[in-house]
Motif scaffolding. Structure first.
Motif, PDB file in Angstrom:
ATOM      1  N   ALA A   1      19.480  35.253  58.527  1.00 36.17           N
ATOM      2  CA  ALA A   1      20.207  35.263  57.257  1.00 36.17           C
ATOM      3  C   ALA A   1      20.745  36.657  56.953  1.00 36.17           C
ATOM      4  N   GLY A   2      19.954  37.677  57.267  1.00 35.04           N
ATOM      5  CA  GLY A   2      20.408  39.048  57.062  1.00 35.04           C
ATOM      6  C   GLY A   2      21.606  39.389  57.936  1.00 35.04           C
ATOM      7  N   LEU A   3      21.533  38.996  59.205  1.00 33.24           N
ATOM      8  CA  LEU A   3      22.644  39.251  60.129  1.00 33.24           C
ATOM      9  C   LEU A   3      23.893  38.470  59.724  1.00 33.24           C
ATOM     10  N   LEU A   4      23.709  37.197  59.357  1.00 34.47           N
ATOM     11  CA  LEU A   4      24.845  36.367  58.940  1.00 34.47           C
ATOM     12  C   LEU A   4      25.520  36.923  57.694  1.00 34.47           C
ATOM     13  N   PHE A   5      24.708  37.358  56.740  1.00 35.70           N
ATOM     14  CA  PHE A   5      25.281  37.900  55.506  1.00 35.70           C
ATOM     15  C   PHE A   5      26.050  39.187  55.793  1.00 35.70           C
ATOM     16  N   LEU A   6      25.530  39.994  56.699  1.00 31.91           N
ATOM     17  CA  LEU A   6      26.207  41.235  57.077  1.00 31.91           C
ATOM     18  C   LEU A   6      27.548  40.920  57.739  1.00 31.91           C
ATOM     19  N   VAL A   7      27.552  39.981  58.666  1.00 34.35           N
ATOM     20  CA  VAL A   7      28.783  39.601  59.370  1.00 34.35           C
ATOM     21  C   VAL A   7      29.796  38.974  58.409  1.00 34.35           C
ATOM     22  N   LEU A   8      29.305  38.152  57.493  1.00 34.95           N
ATOM     23  CA  LEU A   8      30.188  37.433  56.581  1.00 34.95           C
ATOM     24  C   LEU A   8      30.478  38.184  55.286  1.00 34.95           C
ATOM     25  N   SER A   9      29.963  39.387  55.152  1.00 35.80           N
ATOM     26  CA  SER A   9      30.142  40.141  53.908  1.00 35.80           C
ATOM     27  C   SER A   9      31.611  40.383  53.539  1.00 35.80           C
TER      28      SER A   9
END
Length: 210
Positions: free
Chosen positions: A16-24
């Motif tokens: 979730a942390g990686l996805l949020f970073l990518v999708l920020s």
């Protein structure tokens, strides 16, 4: 057993942390755009029951207006759904804010979808098992029809997941979810912009295999 106790939460935090970073960048763009189109209120927030039926506020990007009729009642979903909202739903971009629910420990990346609080009194004992785990952004029911299947089928899939989930099943669900999102599969029932209301059922089937 280790995955159920510790691994699932660790996977949620990392992914979730990686996805949020990518999708920020997408998150910020939609945040600004929807703040303008919805007069400063880009989020849809609603109480939903989570694990052990504890209530939390789910976050989604807003896809409908708050338009009402002359009596002050909200118009139908079809009338309130905007053109931008249709695209956001079709692409599942409205689900991005739920990554914050995952990071907060209110949801998991994979699990039964959190439904309306009103439904709690309508579940039978078997259906209530869906609340033995954290609700998910995606789930076994979502990759097996999402909003195109009946409520009874959806609850069958949810309960089967609760009784059988593990690392490889979660990875399988995430993998299939990715491709379903790309294809826009199962977003809504034919002729509807959202899933119809659950009215209760007396029994639930129990025959589902991976």
């Amino acid at each position: 057993m280790w995955y159920r106790k510790f691994g699932k939460r660790a996977l949620d935090i990392i992914l979730a942390g990686l996805l949020f970073l990518v999708l920020s960048p997408v998150f910020l763009f939609l945040l600004i755009l929807l703040s303008i189109t919805h007069k400063g209120d880009p989020f849809f927030k609603q109480p939903r029951p989570g694990k052990d039926e504890r209530i939390f506020n789910i976050l989604k990007f807003k896809t409908m207006t708050d338009s009402c009729d002359e009596s002050g009642n909200l118009l139908s979903d079809q009338e309130r759904l905007t053109s931008l909202g249709k695209f956001i739903r079709k692409s599942s971009l409205d689900e991005i804010p739920q990554l914050l629910n995952v990071l907060a420990g209110q949801m998991s990346l994979v699990g039964p979808r959190p439904l309306l609080v009103d439904y709690l009194e309508l579940y039978n004992e078997n259906q209530r098992k869906r609340h033995l785990v954290l609700p998910g952004v995606s789930g076994w029911a979502q990759i097996n029809g999402r909003n195109t299947i009946s409520w009874e089928e959806k609850f069958d899939f949810d309960v089967w997941y609760v009784e059988n989930f593990g690392l490889f099943l979660d990875l399988k669900i995430l993998f299939i979810t990715f491709f379903n999102v790309l294809q826009g599969k199962g977003v809504s029932q034919t002729g509807h912009v959202s899933m119809g209301r659950f009215e209760g059922t007396r029994s639930v089937k129990a025959k589902i295999s991976a």
